[in-house]
Design an enzyme around this catalytic site. Structure first.
Site, PDB file in Angstrom:
ATOM      1  N   ASP A 101       5.232  -6.029   6.567  1.00  0.00           N
ATOM      2  CA  ASP A 101       4.846  -4.677   6.986  1.00  0.00           C
ATOM      3  C   ASP A 101       3.438  -4.668   7.548  1.00  0.00           C
ATOM      4  O   ASP A 101       3.169  -4.133   8.614  1.00  0.00           O
ATOM      5  CB  ASP A 101       4.961  -3.678   5.814  1.00  0.00           C
ATOM      6  CG  ASP A 101       4.266  -4.155   4.544  1.00  0.00           C
ATOM      7  OD1 ASP A 101       3.825  -5.328   4.484  1.00  0.00           O
ATOM      8  OD2 ASP A 101       4.170  -3.358   3.593  1.00  0.00           O
ATOM      9  N   ASP A 104      -3.113  -7.763   5.922  1.00  0.00           N
ATOM     10  CA  ASP A 104      -4.414  -7.185   5.589  1.00  0.00           C
ATOM     11  C   ASP A 104      -5.395  -8.358   5.428  1.00  0.00           C
ATOM     12  O   ASP A 104      -5.915  -8.874   6.417  1.00  0.00           O
ATOM     13  CB  ASP A 104      -4.214  -6.350   4.314  1.00  0.00           C
ATOM     14  CG  ASP A 104      -5.449  -5.600   3.852  1.00  0.00           C
ATOM     15  OD1 ASP A 104      -6.383  -5.445   4.624  1.00  0.00           O
ATOM     16  OD2 ASP A 104      -5.465  -5.149   2.686  1.00  0.00           O
ATOM     17  N   LYS A 132      -4.622  -5.779  10.220  1.00  0.00           N
ATOM     18  CA  LYS A 132      -6.005  -5.289  10.091  1.00  0.00           C
ATOM     19  C   LYS A 132      -6.957  -6.451  10.379  1.00  0.00           C
ATOM     20  O   LYS A 132      -7.334  -7.183   9.451  1.00  0.00           O
ATOM     21  CB  LYS A 132      -6.254  -4.784   8.663  1.00  0.00           C
ATOM     22  CG  LYS A 132      -5.510  -3.504   8.289  1.00  0.00           C
ATOM     23  CD  LYS A 132      -5.931  -3.089   6.868  1.00  0.00           C
ATOM     24  CE  LYS A 132      -5.131  -1.928   6.331  1.00  0.00           C
ATOM     25  NZ  LYS A 132      -5.333  -1.727   4.880  1.00  0.00           N
ATOM     26  N   PHE A 153      -6.747   2.294   4.609  1.00  0.00           N
ATOM     27  CA  PHE A 153      -5.510   2.245   3.834  1.00  0.00           C
ATOM     28  C   PHE A 153      -4.453   3.146   4.474  1.00  0.00           C
ATOM     29  O   PHE A 153      -4.724   4.291   4.828  1.00  0.00           O
ATOM     30  CB  PHE A 153      -5.748   2.680   2.390  1.00  0.00           C
ATOM     31  CG  PHE A 153      -4.599   2.363   1.496  1.00  0.00           C
ATOM     32  CD1 PHE A 153      -4.438   1.094   0.961  1.00  0.00           C
ATOM     33  CD2 PHE A 153      -3.648   3.331   1.217  1.00  0.00           C
ATOM     34  CE1 PHE A 153      -3.350   0.788   0.163  1.00  0.00           C
ATOM     35  CE2 PHE A 153      -2.548   3.031   0.412  1.00  0.00           C
ATOM     36  CZ  PHE A 153      -2.410   1.763  -0.118  1.00  0.00           C
ATOM     37  N   VAL A 154      -3.245   2.618   4.636  1.00  0.00           N
ATOM     38  CA  VAL A 154      -2.152   3.393   5.244  1.00  0.00           C
ATOM     39  C   VAL A 154      -0.960   3.476   4.294  1.00  0.00           C
ATOM     40  O   VAL A 154      -0.813   2.658   3.390  1.00  0.00           O
ATOM     41  CB  VAL A 154      -1.702   2.783   6.584  1.00  0.00           C
ATOM     42  CG1 VAL A 154      -2.786   2.891   7.642  1.00  0.00           C
ATOM     43  CG2 VAL A 154      -1.262   1.339   6.414  1.00  0.00           C
ATOM     44  N   ARG A 166       6.836   5.582   0.316  1.00  0.00           N
ATOM     45  CA  ARG A 166       7.602   4.608   1.107  1.00  0.00           C
ATOM     46  C   ARG A 166       8.631   5.259   2.018  1.00  0.00           C
ATOM     47  O   ARG A 166       8.985   4.721   3.060  1.00  0.00           O
ATOM     48  CB  ARG A 166       8.332   3.628   0.191  1.00  0.00           C
ATOM     49  CG  ARG A 166       7.428   2.698  -0.606  1.00  0.00           C
ATOM     50  CD  ARG A 166       8.254   1.552  -1.198  1.00  0.00           C
ATOM     51  NE  ARG A 166       7.575   0.863  -2.274  1.00  0.00           N
ATOM     52  CZ  ARG A 166       6.693  -0.135  -2.104  1.00  0.00           C
ATOM     53  NH1 ARG A 166       6.392  -0.530  -0.886  1.00  0.00           N
ATOM     54  NH2 ARG A 166       6.134  -0.724  -3.133  1.00  0.00           N
TER      55      ARG A 166
HETATM   56  P1  IMP Z   1      -2.680  -9.025   2.170  1.00  0.00           P
HETATM   57  O1  IMP Z   1      -2.244 -10.121   1.249  1.00  0.00           O
HETATM   58  O2  IMP Z   1      -4.061  -8.537   1.831  1.00  0.00           O
HETATM   59  O3  IMP Z   1      -2.572  -9.423   3.636  1.00  0.00           O
HETATM   60  O4  IMP Z   1      -1.774  -7.766   1.938  1.00  0.00           O
HETATM   61  C1  IMP Z   1      -0.528  -7.931   1.407  1.00  0.00           C
HETATM   62  C2  IMP Z   1       0.324  -6.728   1.240  1.00  0.00           C
HETATM   63  O5  IMP Z   1      -0.407  -5.649   0.701  1.00  0.00           O
HETATM   64  C3  IMP Z   1       0.923  -6.204   2.525  1.00  0.00           C
HETATM   65  O6  IMP Z   1       2.045  -6.910   2.930  1.00  0.00           O
HETATM   66  C4  IMP Z   1       1.270  -4.801   2.081  1.00  0.00           C
HETATM   67  O7  IMP Z   1       2.513  -4.782   1.427  1.00  0.00           O
HETATM   68  C5  IMP Z   1       0.126  -4.450   1.152  1.00  0.00           C
HETATM   69  N1  IMP Z   1      -0.895  -3.709   1.896  1.00  0.00           N
HETATM   70  C6  IMP Z   1      -1.977  -4.172   2.553  1.00  0.00           C
HETATM   71  N2  IMP Z   1      -2.674  -3.185   3.137  1.00  0.00           N
HETATM   72  C7  IMP Z   1      -2.002  -2.050   2.834  1.00  0.00           C
HETATM   73  C8  IMP Z   1      -2.210  -0.663   3.166  1.00  0.00           C
HETATM   74  O8  IMP Z   1      -3.150  -0.242   3.871  1.00  0.00           O
HETATM   75  N3  IMP Z   1      -1.294   0.220   2.665  1.00  0.00           N
HETATM   76  C9  IMP Z   1      -0.240  -0.161   1.898  1.00  0.00           C
HETATM   77  N4  IMP Z   1       0.000  -1.441   1.584  1.00  0.00           N
HETATM   78  C10 IMP Z   1      -0.880  -2.369   2.047  1.00  0.00           C
HETATM   79 MG    MG Z   2       3.999  -6.377   2.337  1.00  0.00          MG
END
Ligand code: IMP
Ligand code: MG
Length: 176
Positions: A101, A104, A132, A153-154, A166
């Site tokens: 999705d 980040d 991001k 944050f989204v 969701r």
């Molecule tokens: P990452 O490991 O930091 O890249 O983020 C992993 C997971 O955190 C993503 O696949 C999302 O499911 C969740 N996530 C990251 N940023 C957001 C956000 O802004 N809103 C909601 N879920 C997020």
């Molecule tokens: Mg995810």
């Protein structure tokens, strides 16, 4: 404007913007994988809506499998990735597309890529609806990205705030 628990969110991406972008991403994938047989791996939970809309538009031969990873609590990544449901498909030598999705920090996707490489995947590319860039700590940005977005944050379209939001068909961002 919507309220989820204690936070206010404002509309960020409409249904139409999301669906238009998904068609463009699907077209790119259909070009690049036209004659291939592809294992599509969906990272649950947040990707379920995006994956569903995207996969319906794929024209190449494919198999779909799911993993459930967790690296996130509230507003900040934990920095370690739990595998709640693992991959039960053989990936050796296969062409894989991983669907997420949002990328980040990149910690979740990095851990997934690491596992796939250890299992001698043939090729692997990441397809993420949102990215991001300012939060990303990995080396390589996802190859297929719907929208590059600011470090806010989204919620919605599969993505949650403390498990809520969701089911929204649009994407909202936290109000400043
Ligand atoms: P990452 O490991 O930091 O890249 O983020 C992993 C997971 O955190 C993503 O696949 C999302 O499911 C969740 N996530 C990251 N940023 C957001 C956000 O802004 N809103 C909601 N879920 C997020
Ligand atoms: Mg995810």
């Amino acid at each position: 404007m919507i309220q989820i628990n204690d936070k206010q969110f404002e509309l960020f991406l409409t249904k139409e913007q999301i669906q238009d972008k998904i068609s463009k991403v699907a077209a790119q994938l259909n070009d690049d994988y036209a004659d291939k047989s592809v294992l599509v791996i969906v990272i649950l939970n947040g990707s379920f809506m995006f994956a569903s809309d995207l996969i319906k538009q794929l024209k190449f031969d494919n198999e779909v499998s799911f993993v459930k990873l967790q690296s996130y609590n509230d507003f900040s990544s934990l920095g370690n990735v739990l595998e709640l449901i693992g991959l039960n498909t053989d990936v050796e030598g296969k062409d894989v597309v991983v669907i997420d999705d949002i990328v980040d920090t990149g910690i979740t996707i990095n851990s997934m890529l690491h596992k796939l490489h250890k299992k001698n995947v043939g090729s692997v590319n990441v397809c993420s609806l949102l990215f991001k860039p300012d939060a990303f700590k990995g080396d390589e940005a996802p190859k297929y990205v719907g929208f590059s977005i600011p470090n806010k944050f989204v919620v919605g379209y599969g993505m949650d705030y403390n498990q809520k939001g969701r089911s929204l068909t649009e994407i909202y961002k936290l109000k400043d």
